[in-house]
Write a protein that holds these residues in place. Structure first.
Motif, PDB file in Angstrom:
ATOM      1  N   THR A 132      68.853  82.755  91.934  1.00  0.00           N
ATOM      2  CA  THR A 132      70.136  82.908  92.629  1.00  0.00           C
ATOM      3  C   THR A 132      70.474  84.381  92.807  1.00  0.00           C
ATOM      4  O   THR A 132      70.954  84.798  93.870  1.00  0.00           O
ATOM      5  N   LEU A 133      70.229  85.177  91.773  1.00  0.00           N
ATOM      6  CA  LEU A 133      70.486  86.615  91.831  1.00  0.00           C
ATOM      7  C   LEU A 133      69.635  87.282  92.913  1.00  0.00           C
ATOM      8  O   LEU A 133      70.153  88.060  93.734  1.00  0.00           O
ATOM      9  N   VAL A 134      68.343  86.994  92.926  1.00  0.00           N
ATOM     10  CA  VAL A 134      67.439  87.581  93.920  1.00  0.00           C
ATOM     11  C   VAL A 134      67.808  87.107  95.324  1.00  0.00           C
ATOM     12  O   VAL A 134      67.780  87.888  96.288  1.00  0.00           O
ATOM     13  N   TYR A 135      68.170  85.845  95.455  1.00  0.00           N
ATOM     14  CA  TYR A 135      68.571  85.272  96.745  1.00  0.00           C
ATOM     15  C   TYR A 135      69.745  86.046  97.342  1.00  0.00           C
ATOM     16  O   TYR A 135      69.711  86.478  98.496  1.00  0.00           O
ATOM     17  N   HIS A 136      70.789  86.248  96.542  1.00  0.00           N
ATOM     18  CA  HIS A 136      71.977  86.948  97.048  1.00  0.00           C
ATOM     19  C   HIS A 136      71.696  88.441  97.257  1.00  0.00           C
ATOM     20  O   HIS A 136      72.240  89.048  98.185  1.00  0.00           O
ATOM     21  N   TYR A 137      70.847  89.017  96.411  1.00  0.00           N
ATOM     22  CA  TYR A 137      70.486  90.428  96.598  1.00  0.00           C
ATOM     23  C   TYR A 137      69.819  90.634  97.958  1.00  0.00           C
ATOM     24  O   TYR A 137      70.202  91.527  98.724  1.00  0.00           O
ATOM     25  N   LEU A 138      68.844  89.792  98.273  1.00  0.00           N
ATOM     26  CA  LEU A 138      68.128  89.952  99.538  1.00  0.00           C
ATOM     27  C   LEU A 138      68.995  89.598 100.736  1.00  0.00           C
ATOM     28  O   LEU A 138      68.862  90.210 101.807  1.00  0.00           O
ATOM     29  N   LEU A 139      69.901  88.625 100.559  1.00  0.00           N
ATOM     30  CA  LEU A 139      70.817  88.296 101.655  1.00  0.00           C
ATOM     31  C   LEU A 139      71.729  89.474 101.985  1.00  0.00           C
ATOM     32  O   LEU A 139      72.018  89.741 103.159  1.00  0.00           O
ATOM     33  N   ILE A 140      72.194  90.179 100.952  1.00  0.00           N
ATOM     34  CA  ILE A 140      73.067  91.340 101.177  1.00  0.00           C
ATOM     35  C   ILE A 140      72.248  92.520 101.701  1.00  0.00           C
ATOM     36  O   ILE A 140      72.647  93.206 102.644  1.00  0.00           O
ATOM     37  N   ARG A 141      71.083  92.749 101.099  1.00  0.00           N
ATOM     38  CA  ARG A 141      70.256  93.905 101.452  1.00  0.00           C
ATOM     39  C   ARG A 141      69.737  93.790 102.892  1.00  0.00           C
ATOM     40  O   ARG A 141      69.653  94.781 103.620  1.00  0.00           O
ATOM     41  N   HIS A 142      69.386  92.572 103.308  1.00  0.00           N
ATOM     42  CA  HIS A 142      68.808  92.366 104.640  1.00  0.00           C
ATOM     43  C   HIS A 142      69.664  91.382 105.431  1.00  0.00           C
ATOM     44  O   HIS A 142      69.155  90.410 105.989  1.00  0.00           O
ATOM     45  N   LYS A 143      70.942  91.662 105.455  1.00  0.00           N
ATOM     46  CA  LYS A 143      71.909  90.766 106.087  1.00  0.00           C
ATOM     47  C   LYS A 143      71.572  90.484 107.543  1.00  0.00           C
ATOM     48  O   LYS A 143      71.582  89.326 107.987  1.00  0.00           O
ATOM     49  N   ASP A 144      71.271  91.515 108.300  1.00  0.00           N
ATOM     50  CA  ASP A 144      71.009  91.338 109.733  1.00  0.00           C
ATOM     51  C   ASP A 144      69.773  90.482 109.984  1.00  0.00           C
ATOM     52  O   ASP A 144      69.721  89.717 110.956  1.00  0.00           O
TER      53      ASP A 144
END
Length: 425
Positions: A132-144
């Motif tokens: 879950t942590l990695v999922y949200h990190y990558l969603l924020i980091r690579h939002k576009d």
């Protein structure tokens, strides 16, 4: 008028009770899950992802408190803070007279590391948090690139399901006196071979990690008509025997292997819900052959991993915990008894192997994630295995400086044609 905030507390599950009673600076009962990316970690974004994740896992807001009869969890308002890694691997987290969270999140270059005090969760529960942590990190980091284009995580348990004490939920309340009588005959190994060595300075953990193709190793296992776990367990046993002193070969090599009880009982809990089985091999006067070790382990796993056997072991554990005489014994005396019991159990174990299994992330994340790895808590040499995509990572953690066991293991795989990338702390 001001009102004090209500403090919530919860009991420790059955498996958790042993960890605060037996942990020490020498044996902190901490394990690590790591995710290595293809790019450096951004601390601020990781903190944002952690702030989101912690709200979905309220158990991880807990601190550990001492009661009269047992330890218990108490909710806190402590905010977990991401730090750059600056301490030894799996350093102590729980400190008896400090009020602190029971997990930490670090980063180092391209790695996100999460360390957990085992009383809080087992590997499966902690892995759900980490994913879950990695999922949200990558969603924020690579939002576009990712927003609206990737699936949700397949872990959608409710808060009550995540907090569930599944040991108690699945305890039928049987009269297990007959089961105890049966278990006496099933205790095959009384004393196992123990690996000796010179301890690392300040009780630090030596970690050696090997990354390889999961498909190629699985094909090797299938050649022996066995599973990946049994193949690696057999290889570990033969690696131990290769450097065993001749005078010690009268003792069997016994592996302790954690079993995820969620495979046998319906549960979505992030708390501990595991048991262990002991499987071993006695060389005696036989020649050391991998095929024979695998055949022996196949029979052991078939015998131990039945629903009846697993249920019997779960009932035995909960029956002991619910015994009225044990429940009223003060905590200091319980700690003393649990430490003795832990030492006696340890006499019958040589090493440990934990296979976390295949780690799945939503499609589209594979171009950002290189691999996952797991580092077990260390009392003796231990090996942990996990797979992401075609990347199988085998991690050895040991309290000793000597590395003959690890060399034997990886050399055996290399001689079978497996290409391995080795790294160490």
């Amino acid at each position: 008028m001001s009102y004090s905030k209500r403090v919530e507390w919860s009991k420790l599950d059955n498996a958790s009770k042993i960890f605060p009673a037996t942990c020490s600076y020498r044996e902190p009962k901490v394990f690590r899950i790591a995710c290595e990316l293809f790019e450096p970690v951004d601390r601020e974004i990781l903190q944002k992802a952690l702030d989101v994740t912690i709200e979905r896992f309220p158990l991880y807001k807990s601190v550990l408190r001492r009661g009269v009869f047992w330890f218990y969890f108490e909710t806190s308002d402590i905010r977990p803070v991401v730090e750059e890694e600056n301490s030894p691997v799996c350093a102590p987290i729980y400190k008896e007279y400090e009020r602190n969270l029971l997990f930490k999140v670090f980063y180092y270059k391209k790695r996100i590391n999460m360390e957990v005090f085992h009383a809080l969760s087992d590997g499966t529960g902690a892995l759900w948090f980490m994913k879950t942590l990695v999922y949200h990190y990558l969603l924020i980091r690579h939002k576009d690139e990712l927003e609206g284009k990737v699936e949700e995580l397949n872990y959608n348990a409710s808060i009550s399901e995540k907090m569930d004490d599944s040991f108690m939920r699945h305890y039928p309340g049987w009269d297990v006196k007959k089961q105890f009588a049966r278990n006496k005959k099933e205790d095959k190994y009384k004393r196992a071979y123990h690996i000796k060595g010179s301890r690392n300075e300040e009780y630090r953990v030596k970690v050696i990690e090997g990354g390889m193709s999961a498909k190629e190793v699985l094909e090797l296992a299938h050649k022996y008509n066995t599973t990946l776990t049994i193949f690696l367990a057999a290889l570990l046993i033969t690696s131990i025997y290769q450097d065993m002193p001749i005078r010690k070969k009268k003792y069997p090599v016994v592996l302790s292997i954690p079993v995820n009880l969620r495979q046998f009982f319906k549960s979505e809990t992030v708390r501990n819900f595991f048991s262990t089985i002991n499987v071993g091999y006695s060389l005696k006067n036989k020649d050391l052959e991998l095929g024979e070790v695998i055949a022996s382990l196949n029979e052991s796993f078939k015998r131990e991993l039945t629903e009846e056997s697993i249920s019997r072991h779960l009932n035995k554990l909960v029956f002991l915990e619910r015994n009225p005489l044990i429940r009223v014994v003060p905590l200091p005396l319980k700690k003393y008894v649990l430490r003795i019991a832990n030492t006696l159990v340890d006499m019958g174990i040589t090493a440990a192997l934990s296979n976390v299994g295949r780690i799945e992330m939503p499609p589209g994340f594979e171009k950002y994630i290189s691999q996952f790895s797991v580092i077990p808590n260390v009392r003796r040499p231990q090996m942990a295995v996990c797979t992401y995509g075609d990347r199988l990572v085998v991690s050895f953690a040991s309290p000793f400086r000597e590395t003959e066991l690890q060399k034997n293991f990886f050399r055996s795989l290399t001689e079978m044609g497996i290409k391995i990338d080795i790294c160490s702390n």
